[in-house]
Structures are given as structure tokens and as C-alpha cells.
Design a protein around this motif. Structure first.
Motif, PDB file in Angstrom:
ATOM      1  N   ASN A  78       0.847  -1.176   0.000  1.00  0.00           N
ATOM      2  CA  ASN A  78       0.000   0.000   0.000  1.00  0.00           C
ATOM      3  C   ASN A  78       0.881   1.223   0.000  1.00  0.00           C
ATOM      4  O   ASN A  78       1.972   1.196   0.544  1.00  0.00           O
ATOM      5  CB  ASN A  78      -0.810   0.059   1.293  1.00  0.00           C
ATOM      6  N   LYS A  79       0.397   2.317  -0.576  1.00  0.00           N
ATOM      7  CA  LYS A  79       1.080   3.596  -0.383  1.00  0.00           C
ATOM      8  C   LYS A  79       0.592   4.155   0.933  1.00  0.00           C
ATOM      9  O   LYS A  79      -0.603   4.354   1.126  1.00  0.00           O
ATOM     10  CB  LYS A  79       0.701   4.565  -1.510  1.00  0.00           C
ATOM     11  N   GLU A  80       1.569   4.398   1.859  1.00  0.00           N
ATOM     12  CA  GLU A  80       1.179   5.019   3.120  1.00  0.00           C
ATOM     13  C   GLU A  80       1.053   6.505   2.873  1.00  0.00           C
ATOM     14  O   GLU A  80       2.022   7.199   2.557  1.00  0.00           O
ATOM     15  CB  GLU A  80       2.272   4.758   4.181  1.00  0.00           C
ATOM     16  N   ILE A  81      -0.122   7.045   2.980  1.00  0.00           N
ATOM     17  CA  ILE A  81      -0.277   8.487   2.878  1.00  0.00           C
ATOM     18  C   ILE A  81      -0.542   9.004   4.287  1.00  0.00           C
ATOM     19  O   ILE A  81      -1.682   9.189   4.711  1.00  0.00           O
ATOM     20  CB  ILE A  81      -1.414   8.857   1.930  1.00  0.00           C
ATOM     21  N   GLY A  82       0.594   9.226   5.047  1.00  0.00           N
ATOM     22  CA  GLY A  82       0.479   9.663   6.447  1.00  0.00           C
ATOM     23  C   GLY A  82       0.050  11.123   6.511  1.00  0.00           C
ATOM     24  O   GLY A  82      -0.098  11.799   5.493  1.00  0.00           O
ATOM     25  N   GLY A  83      -0.108  11.715   7.757  1.00  0.00           N
ATOM     26  CA  GLY A  83      -0.581  13.088   7.938  1.00  0.00           C
ATOM     27  C   GLY A  83       0.310  14.098   7.242  1.00  0.00           C
ATOM     28  O   GLY A  83      -0.160  14.942   6.467  1.00  0.00           O
ATOM     29  N   GLU A  84       1.657  14.011   7.473  1.00  0.00           N
ATOM     30  CA  GLU A  84       2.577  14.995   6.917  1.00  0.00           C
ATOM     31  C   GLU A  84       2.577  14.957   5.393  1.00  0.00           C
ATOM     32  O   GLU A  84       2.473  15.986   4.735  1.00  0.00           O
ATOM     33  CB  GLU A  84       3.990  14.734   7.439  1.00  0.00           C
ATOM     34  N   ALA A  85       2.646  13.749   4.868  1.00  0.00           N
ATOM     35  CA  ALA A  85       2.683  13.604   3.411  1.00  0.00           C
ATOM     36  C   ALA A  85       1.472  14.276   2.781  1.00  0.00           C
ATOM     37  O   ALA A  85       1.583  14.948   1.758  1.00  0.00           O
ATOM     38  CB  ALA A  85       2.716  12.126   3.038  1.00  0.00           C
ATOM     39  N   ALA A  86       0.324  14.111   3.440  1.00  0.00           N
ATOM     40  CA  ALA A  86      -0.885  14.716   2.903  1.00  0.00           C
ATOM     41  C   ALA A  86      -0.771  16.244   2.886  1.00  0.00           C
ATOM     42  O   ALA A  86      -1.113  16.892   1.892  1.00  0.00           O
ATOM     43  CB  ALA A  86      -2.086  14.287   3.741  1.00  0.00           C
ATOM     44  N   GLN A  87      -0.220  16.780   4.001  1.00  0.00           N
ATOM     45  CA  GLN A  87      -0.049  18.238   4.065  1.00  0.00           C
ATOM     46  C   GLN A  87       0.830  18.743   2.935  1.00  0.00           C
ATOM     47  O   GLN A  87       0.493  19.708   2.254  1.00  0.00           O
ATOM     48  CB  GLN A  87       0.603  18.627   5.395  1.00  0.00           C
ATOM     49  N   ILE A  88       1.948  18.025   2.728  1.00  0.00           N
ATOM     50  CA  ILE A  88       2.889  18.454   1.689  1.00  0.00           C
ATOM     51  C   ILE A  88       2.195  18.513   0.335  1.00  0.00           C
ATOM     52  O   ILE A  88       2.304  19.501  -0.378  1.00  0.00           O
ATOM     53  CB  ILE A  88       4.104  17.518   1.637  1.00  0.00           C
ATOM     54  N   SER A  89       1.428  17.459   0.026  1.00  0.00           N
ATOM     55  CA  SER A  89       0.838  17.465  -1.321  1.00  0.00           C
ATOM     56  C   SER A  89      -0.199  18.578  -1.460  1.00  0.00           C
ATOM     57  O   SER A  89      -0.319  19.171  -2.528  1.00  0.00           O
ATOM     58  CB  SER A  89       0.251  16.090  -1.677  1.00  0.00           C
ATOM     59  N   THR A  90      -0.916  18.902  -0.386  1.00  0.00           N
ATOM     60  CA  THR A  90      -1.848  20.032  -0.515  1.00  0.00           C
ATOM     61  C   THR A  90      -1.074  21.338  -0.709  1.00  0.00           C
ATOM     62  O   THR A  90      -1.490  22.203  -1.495  1.00  0.00           O
ATOM     63  CB  THR A  90      -2.775  20.188   0.728  1.00  0.00           C
ATOM     64  N   ARG A  91       0.071  21.449  -0.017  1.00  0.00           N
ATOM     65  CA  ARG A  91       0.874  22.671  -0.194  1.00  0.00           C
ATOM     66  C   ARG A  91       1.370  22.791  -1.635  1.00  0.00           C
ATOM     67  O   ARG A  91       1.332  23.870  -2.218  1.00  0.00           O
ATOM     68  CB  ARG A  91       2.070  22.667   0.772  1.00  0.00           C
TER      69      ARG A  91
END
Ligand SMILES: Nc1ncnc2c1ncn2[C@@H]1O[C@H](COP(=O)(O)OP(=O)(O)OP(=O)(O)O)[C@@H](O)[C@H]1O
Ligand SMILES: [Mg+2]
Lengths: 362, 349
Positions: B42-55
Motif C-alpha cells: 500500500n502507499k502510506e499516505i500519512g498526515g505529513e505527506a498529505a499536508q505536503i501534497s496540498t501545499r
């Protein structure tokens, strides 16, 4: 005696425009070993299939044990058929093959295996029950087919050239075994063959068949010694032949005008003067005449060669395109060289004059 | 290998071996391995990673807006003001772009986590559909056998050669039409306002919701895969010596007994092949259930797999679903071979 008699009344069958069997009357007695003898394609299998119920006559009626078989299927008739190809079930053991008919009749496993064993013993295969048919020799497979057919206790056993696939030695052995089994069981056998030797050795009576017509029915002696047609005379055993026209008849004998002169023979069918006819004389009744020997009929011929059969010898002679054979026992034989001029001859009593007609090939 | 060489010569047999190898690796082993691999991570899309992609997304939007501003400024008349304005906007764009590059560098590294999680994700309702699909495929197989065995036997042993050819022709002709069209034909027949219900109506019956009840899928599937059952059975029955059937009848066997004791045992390899093919095709069929259920009836498992791949774009769970179906099919094949007592060799014949 558990055999039954079979009667064909005016039975004929057509496939489309082709008449395979012309209206035929035939009676086979109960407990008899009856052979139908004829060349390939003459309708032997077709008759057997009608008796066993696999095909229906176009006309006429078949009676078994006095009962009409019209509308009765093969599974309900007191007959069992041994196919030309044997048709053993390859996925079953020999014992299962033999017990098949009993199983179909709902017999429990114990008794049916006992019965199968009894039959395997009868055909001398008592210890082969667990093999499958492919593991047996030709003669053994043959006997399995017989045991399988006998298991349902038929009153009539129909055998369609069952020995044709076997080699000569085995065939001769199986002939006497079949005859034994027939005597032991008392079942009526109708045996089909195109081998006249087979028919003569095994049968009580023979029917000689040609192109959908039964030409003659009689005991083996009658068929051999008193053939009623030119075809029967040449198909059963060998014959020397002289074609011609009858010039004179008297007291059961006749005189026939042939290429090689006037010949005398018996006239069993009372042919009249002027009719086209053939004189037949068996090779064993034909003699090679030395100077002082005499015969009523004589023909000058040229010596060709001989075939030694051990106890017997066949001497071959020729005149123009016509070949003649003399059959002698191998005792004090006189020897000839190719091209020697000889005289062969026979008495009128030994020869038979029959109406001209189609001959068997050969 | 040697026999191949003796019948085709060394060059041709190398080519054949090569092609077979490419086919096996490229079309069978490769895709299966990729699918199995996919299903295991699975691709782990953790909290930080999600923030980065929104940025990153926001920065891209800003760059786009600035680019519009810049082209507006460029449209002005030549002046120092204009030059300054353009320079300022360009500078802003550049800073944002460098931030994006920075952020993307951290984001690009995907966090793959290997686990069997994908296999445990199937909820009770999906598992039920899986079981139902397997059961339905078995049922289709059984129905197809019951329908096809008599046809195959009749063509092989009863019909005259001419009639047999006719029957075969009628069986094959529909298969020259596109599969979708054939299924649509059934749709028209079985629809609530379709031909079947029209005829039932004439006789005063209530109309039957063939499609809604899911029975439409059965009917269309039996029809769609009938040839795959008929032909293998026909081929084996054909080779049965007709005199064996007659011999059995002569010894008193009934029609039923003849089939049970003589014909079916002989045709076993063909029946096994037919059942396996029909089962695999119907368990894996997508077009038939997709058209015949059209959302009215419950979906088949293949439709779930399709949804995972192409609607929720979750290839990993999709692969896990697909692989589960493959395993079920393989288990079925071995069960069939066990049941019929046939080996791979018999089937190859
Ligand atoms: N079902 C059928 N349809 C058409 N013709 C047939 C059929 N069965 C037999 N015949 C024809 O009838 C004739 C006799 O056939 P049959 O099988 O009885 O010969 P046979 O005497 O047993 O020959 P063989 O010694 O070669 O077995 C043949 O010419 C054959 O072609
Ligand atoms: Mg025959």
C-alpha cells in the motif's frame, strides 16, 4: 436344452434404394450350431442385426421360440450378439465386463461376481478377472466377449465373424472351443463367417449367402457334396469346372458339350437338353491317369506345379486359360516335370452338372 | 524437445521454443507476478505527506495566477513601471517554483508498505458477493452441462452426418456475431417489457423480472458459453465405438444405464474440460453480468474488481480481489479433476 429356434418368414430389408437382404425364409433349430457363410458385403451382419433387434426388417417377420419379435427391442430379446469388433468395455475389468448384463438386471454384487467367475472358468480365463481388456491377447478377448454374452443366459447366441481377427493357429483352437461351449450350454448358435473351412468344421448346418440371397441351406455334407448352385459349388471348397451345353440326358445323368469334348456327370436338378450348364468335379475326385488307368471322362492337360501341404499335395495342371487341380494324399506320389503332358479324368458319378450361374471369386 | 526438433528442424524449433517462452513469460507469468506484487503493498499516505501534497497543489495554483498577472502586465505600453512590475512577478514565480521543487523532492519518494492488508480489506458484503459469484459460476456450469451433454451426444452418435453438420452450424453461427450483441439480444428478450414477458403475458402470466432477479445473467451465460461445453464433450463422445452402446443395450441396459456406465465414463476427460472452461469463463465474465444486471441486480465479483481498478483507482486492492478469484478458479480446476478422476494427461488428449 435352453436353446430356442429361430424362424425368418419372408424377411427382407432395404436401405434407401438398396436391398441388402431379399425376402428370405429360414429356420434354425433349437440348440443347433448354424452358420451363415458368404462373401464380404452379402448381408450377413444385416441378418444378424435383424435377429438381435438392432434393425427392423422392411418386410416379413422374425420368430424366436415361436414368438414374433416385431416391436421387441434388443434388450428384451432372448438373444445375445457378439460383435464383429467384440465391443468389450475398455474401462471395465474383465470381470465387470462379464458381469455387466447381470448388473443391468439388478443382480447383487456377490452373486453376480460368482456367476461371472463361473463363466470365466468356462472360457478358461478364471484367473484373468482383474485385468482390463487391453491387457489380454486377441484370443482371450474373444473368450471374454463369449462369456459376457453367455452371462445373460441367452437362448440364442449370435456371433459375427468373431474369429476373423485371430491368427490361423488360434483360430483353429478357438473353433473347437466354440463348438465345446455350444455343446455344453445347449444354446442355439448363429455363426457368421466368410471362411468356408470354419463353417464346415464347426456347424451342424450352413446357409450359403450371396448378395442378399440365401442360395442354399443344408448340413455341412449336403452343402459340400451337393451344392445347388454354381456359386455354392465354388464358394464352399474348390472345384474343377467345365462350361458347356447339355446335349443328352438319361437317368439322373447328362452329357455336356464342352471345349474339351463331351463329358458325363450326374444331373441332380434334371436340367433339360440344350440348357447352359457347368460340370463341377472336386479336386479330390479328379485323378491323374497313367497309361493303363481308365475313367469315363478324360482331358489332356499340361503339368504346371505342385503345392505340398504335408499330408496332402495339390497338383496344378493347365489347358489354355483353364486351370485344373488334383488333390492327392502324400503316398507313393508320382513326380512330374513342368510341361509334362498328362491326362486327368473322373467318373460320371463323381461329377455334377449345375445350371450356369455366377461363380465365387478366385 | 527432441521430437520437436525432429519434426521442425533446429531453426524452426528454436523459434517455436522462443515464442512459447515469450508468451508464457510475457502473457502469463509476468502479469500475474505484477498483480501479486501490487496486491501486497500500500502507499502510506500519512498526515505529513498529505499536508505536503496540498501545499504543492496550492503553490501550483499560485504560479498559475501569477502567470496571468504577468501576461496582463506585458500587455501594457512600454514603460519603466511595466518593466518593474514584470520583474517583480517573475521573481515571485521563481521563488514559488523553487519551493515546489524542494517539496516535490520529499514527496516523490513513495512510502510503500508491504503487507497482506489488501486481502483483509474485503468487507462482509463483498465476500458474500465473491461466494455468490463462485456458486453462480458452479450453477452455470451444471446447467450448461445438463443442456450440452444431450446435444453433444445427439450430434456425435444419433444424428445422421448431414443433420449433425446442420446442428453444429446452428450452434456456431451465433458465435460469429459480436459477444456484446448476443448479450444485448438476451437483454431484449428478458427485459421487463421484453419478448419473453410479452409471450408470458399472452398466456395470462404475470411478467417475471428476469433481470432484477439475476436469473437473466444465468440464461445469458449458459448461452454465451454453450460451445465451450458442447465441443469437448462432442469430441470425446465421437471417439466412442458405437457398438459398445449397442452391446450394452443388447445386455439389457436402459438408456440411463448406458449413459451412466458407458458414455459418461468414456467422455469424462471432455466433460472435465468443458466444466473447467465454462466455470472459468463464467466466474471471470464481466460483460454478461455488467449488461444483464445493469445495477438492478447485485453485481458479480468481476464488477467489483473493475470498480476497484477503474473507479476508485485502487489498483492494490483490485489486484488482491483479482488474485483471490484466480486462486478460487485454480482450486475449482483441481477439484474437478479430482471429482472426475482425470489427470492433466487425460485432459491434454
Ligand atoms: N445402415 C446401412 N445403410 C445402408 N447400407 C447398409 C447399411 N448396413 C449395411 N448396408 C449395406 O448392406 C450390405 C450388406 O452389409 P453387411 O454388413 O450385412 O455385410 P456382411 O455380409 O456382414 O459383410 P462383411 O463380411 O464384410 O462383414 C452392404 O452392401 C452394406 O453396404
Ligand atoms: Mg459383417
Amino acid at each position: 436344452m435352453r436353446g430356442m429356434d429361430i424362424e425368418l418368414k419372408d424377411v427382407s430389408i432395404r436401405f434407401g434404394d438398396f436391398t441388402a437382404v431379399y425376402p428370405t425364409n429360414l429356420k434354425v433349430n433349437a440348440g443347433e450350431f448354424f452358420s451363415i457363410l458368404g462373401p464380404s458385403g452379402c448381408g450377413k451382419t444385416t441378418i444378424l442385426r435383424m435377429v438381435s433387434g438392432f434393425s427392423n426388417p422392411t418386410s416379413g417377420e422374425i420368430l424366436i421360440g415361436g414368438q414374433s419379435m416385431a416391436g421387441i427391442g434388443p434388450d428384451k430379446r432372448p438373444t445375445a450378439l457378439i460383435f464383429q469388433s467384440l465391443a468389450l468395455f475398455p474401462l471395465m475389468t474383465v470381470r465387470e465386463n462379464v458381469a455387466f448384463g447381470l448388473e443391468m438386471r439388478g443382480m447383487a454384487r456377490g452373486p453376480r461376481n460368482d456367476k461371472a467367475q463361473e463363466l470365466l472358468d468356462l472360457v478358461a480365463l478364471g484367473d484373468q478377472g482383474e485385468k482390463i481388456p487391453d491387457e489380454l491377447s486377441g484370443g482371450q478377448r474373444q473368450r471374454v466377449a463369449i462369456a459376457r454374452a453367455l452371462a445373460v443366459e441367452p437362448a440364442v447366441l449370435l456371433l459375427d465373424e468373431p474369429l476373423s481377427a485371430l491368427d490361423l493357429k488360434l483360430r483353429q483352437h478357438m473353433r473347437s472351443e466354440l463348438r465345446d461351449i455350444q455343446r455344453k450350454t445347449g444354446v442355439t448358435f448363429i455363426y457368421i463367417t466368410h471362411d468356408q473351412g470354419e463353417a464346415l468344421t464347426m456347424s451342424d448346418r450352413i446357409a450359403v449367402m450371396k448378395a442378399g440371397v440365401i442360395e442354399q441351406v443344408g448340413t455341412t455334407d449336403q452343402v459340400y457334396n451337393e451344392p445347388s448352385t454354381a456359386f455354392a459349388a465354388t464358394f464352399v471348397g474348390a472345384n474343377n469346372m467345365f462350361k458347356g451345353k447339355i446335349t443328352k440326358t438319361s437317368k439322373g445323368e447328362a452329357e455336356i458339350e464342352t471345349k474339351y469334348g463331351l463329358l458325363r456327370g450326374t444331373n441332380p436338378q434334371n436340367l433339360s437338353t440344350g440348357s447352359e450348364a457347368i460340370l463341377f468335379v472336386r479336386p479330390e475326385k479328379t485323378l491323374v491317369l497313367s497309361g493303363k488307368e481308365k475313367a469315363e471322362n478324360t482331358i489332356d492337360v499340361t503339368y504346371e506345379r505342385r503345392d505340398l501341404e504335408g499330408a496332402f499335395v495339390n497338383l496344378h495342371f493347365q489347358r489354355e486359360d483353364n486351370k485344373f487341380t488334383v488333390h492327392q494324399t502324400n503316398v507313393d506320389l508320382k513326380s512330374f516335370d513342368k510341361g509334362d503332358q498328362c491326362t486327368i479324368g473322373f467318373d460320371a458319378r463323381a461329377a455334377m452338372i449345375l445350371p450356369d450361374g455366377e461363380l465365387a471369386d478366385e | 524437445m527432441n521430437s520437436l526438433r525432429s519434426s521442425f528442424g533446429p531453426v524452426l524449433s528454436l523459434v517455436i521454443m522462443g515464442l512459447v517462452g515469450v508468451w508464457v513469460v510475457g502473457m502469463i507469468i509476468g502479469p500475474q507476478l505484477i498483480m501479486v506484487e501490487q496486491s501486497l503493498w500500500n502507499k502510506e499516505i500519512g498526515g505529513e505527506a498529505a499536508q505536503i501534497s496540498t501545499r504543492i497543489d496550492r503553490l501550483y495554483n499560485e504560479v498559475d495566477t501569477l502567470a496571468f498577472d504577468k501576461s496582463d502586465a506585458e500587455a501594457l505600453d512600454e514603460s519603466t513601471d511595466r518593466t518593474e512590475k514584470i520583474a517583480a512577478i517573475t521573481a515571485e514565480i521563481d521563488t514559488r517554483k523553487s519551493t515546489i521543487t524542494e517539496l516535490e523532492a520529499t514527496e516523490v519518494k513513495p512510502i510503500k508498505v508491504y503487507s497482506f492488508r489488501n486481502y483483509t480489506l474485503m468487507g462482509a458484503s463483498h465476500f458474500f458477493i465473491f461466494l455468490k459469484t463462485i456458486a453462480a459460476a458452479v450453477a452455470v456450469t451444471v446447467i450448461a452441462f445438463v443442456v450440452c451433454y444431450p446435444i453433444a451426444f445427439a450430434v456425435a452418435k444419433v444424428a445422421t452426418p448431414g443433420k449433425a453438420a446442420m446442428i453444429m452450424l446452428f450452434l456456431i453461427i451465433p458465435y460469429s456475431i459480436n459477444e456484446l450483441l448476443r448479450i444485448f439480444a438476451w437483454l431484449m428478450i428478458l427485459d421487463n417489457n421484453g419478448v419473453a414477458n410479452l409471450i408470458l403475458g399472452w398466456f395470462g402470466f404475470e411478467s417475471i423480472p428476469f433481470l432484477g432477479s439475476g436469473s437473466g445473467v444465468f440464461i445469458a451465460m449458459v448461452y454465451a458459453y454453450i460451445l465451450f461445453m458442447v465441443f469437448p464433450i462432442y469430441n470425446t463422445v465421437e471417439t466412442l465405438d458405437g457398438s459398445q452402446i449397442e452391446a450394452a443395450r443388447d445386455m439389457g441396459a436402459s438408456t440411463w444405464q448406458i449413459h451412466r456406465k458407458i458414455v459418461i465414463p468414456h467422455a469424462k476427460p471432455g466433460i472435465a474440460v468443458g466444466c473447467i472452461m465454462t466455470f472459468m469463463l463464467s466466474a471471470g465474465s464481466f460483460a454478461v453480468p455488467n449488461i444483464m444486471t445493469r445495477g438492478i441486480a447485485e453485481p458479480w465479483f468481476t464488477q467489483l474488481i473493475y470498480n476497484k481498478f477503474f473507479e476508485s483507482s485502487n489498483w492494490n486492492t483490485g489486484s488482491a480481489y483479482a488474485f483471490t478469484l484466480v486462486i478460487a478458479c485454480i482450486v475449482f480446476i483441481f477439484m474437478m479433476m479430482r471429482f472426475f478422476g482425470v489427470g492433466i494427461k487425460d485432459i491434454a488428449k
